[in-house]
Design a protein around this motif. Sequence first.
Motif: not given
Length: 587
Positions: A517, A519, A487, A411, A414-415, A489, A544, A541, A396, A398
Amino acid sequence: MTTPQNPSLLPEAQLGPAERLLDLVLSGSAHLWHNRPGLDVDGVWHAAAHALPQLKARGRPVKPGLFVPAAVKLYRQLLDIYRLNSELMAHFASYALTQTDWRDLKVATCALMLVQGHAGQPVRGDDGAVAFHDDDWRAIGEAMVLHYERKSTRMLTPKAVLRVAELLEQPDIARLNREAGFGDPASRKAPLGRWKRVATRWLAAREANPTMLQGLVKAGYKETLKRLARKAGYKPRAQGFFEVLGWKQKQAEGGHRTVGLDGLTLVKRERFDGLSEAEICEWVELERLSYKEVVGRLPKDVGLTPAIMAALLPSLSDRDLRLMTPTLEELGLLAEPSVRARWEKAVQTATDQRALNIAKNVRSQALRQKLEEASDNAARHAVAEATAETDVRVMFLIDKSGSMEGAIENSKEALARILAGFPEEKLHIAAFDTMGTVLKPKASNRAAVQHMLANLKASGGTAHMAGVHALNRAGVRVPEGAKLVVIVVGDEAGEAGDQFARAFRDCGYTVAALALLVSVAGARGNTVRTCASQLKVPFSEVNVDQFSDPYQVPRVLKALLDAPTAPGASQSGWVERVMRTPLLKVA
């Protein structure tokens, strides 16, 4: 969406059936049926009871029942996929029923399969003789209705069988089917395909098994069964069918009816007026009554007491127990060791994150934490199912750069719903601006993830590759034979995609699939999509905002984590899994 090119930049008309199917699952969280009044705000349903004044001003009131805009959107998406690849749709219908708990999707796919044009028609050669028969995909729709697994949620309920017809009868859906050539364009009646035939067979099977029929009545489906029989024009073989349903009959105008007119002994649901609490409990245990059978029959001066609720517990599923947590708490039953043990077992089996909404309605902090644990368990089950066949490692990344100001909080939420589902040894997390920072939760649960993300603030420039290099410096390695799913974000506004792709190669990471994801607070870039194109791996994709739906997290995780079986494959592993699903057959 999934493509080795730059998928989100392709015109919608150029998207293939696999891309459209994945997009449907990743972005199609809307529910079709609602049991309470709502508001239609630009085609999106909102609960009327909790709507803000500005939302009420913009929205159009809608009654409980089918929300037409969502139904038309989903059905049109399914129809587009069917037109491009009917075989993929046939496998997806089989997958939707047997591999998902998405009830509205089961109804919509079943409806399409029952009316679509591949019905096993004979295909004749030049000499006029039958050379072969076309595929009979309508038989898959029939199999979806008739599929039965005892105590399973992966089959159509009586309500779902009825909803298939209600969906097909909706004027906008009927118009789509006529335009697709599935019915007589001049007919006023909606095309139902084989629905009446298979609904009749479904009802006949229940009539032939009185225990099954009685069980459906006890489960609260009596009125649904009556509506189903009326709509299908069902003619029972014996009057026992009417007796179990408590359904008084009268002669038709034409005088042709012969069953159920004389000597009916109707099974009626008497109220419990005049009975004591102890007598009601004895009745519940003797007749093995369900919660739905009892709650509407209780005297006002007795109501639902702890003793009556305790007597009803054996009839409740794990899902029922989770949903009824506030009631169990109010009645003091969760202080009873046996009830608490059963409830905690139900928490362990959660397959959706609805418990997060239920947690808002309980007083005890300990119960709220347990319900959050149910949410974590739903994510864990989804991850375990998606990675059962392959060793999958997840990275991940971010985005916490300045462009994420205003979007970073979405974000985080969602996480928090997602990350608790991953085993610690298979999950690697880094935040980045122009510098990468490795993150590690103190434990594998929602609270630990929230604590880990709490101090992330949006600031600085954007370099996705900084996150990759940070994880590499921290010693993150992917074992041979494992597949790496990355992934990201954020808003993918950053360095050129080829630079991001080079970072993976320089660090020795072979990426199997890339996902975003989305955002976005302001402008959006294309770093991640271009990177996927450079690496020649599937790209998908999801926004979020989808994760506010308690049912969507498990669906999305399963779709994102299915890495392709072949290295360098451009098709999503999830789509491969759909195509491997055996086609349902009528027994």
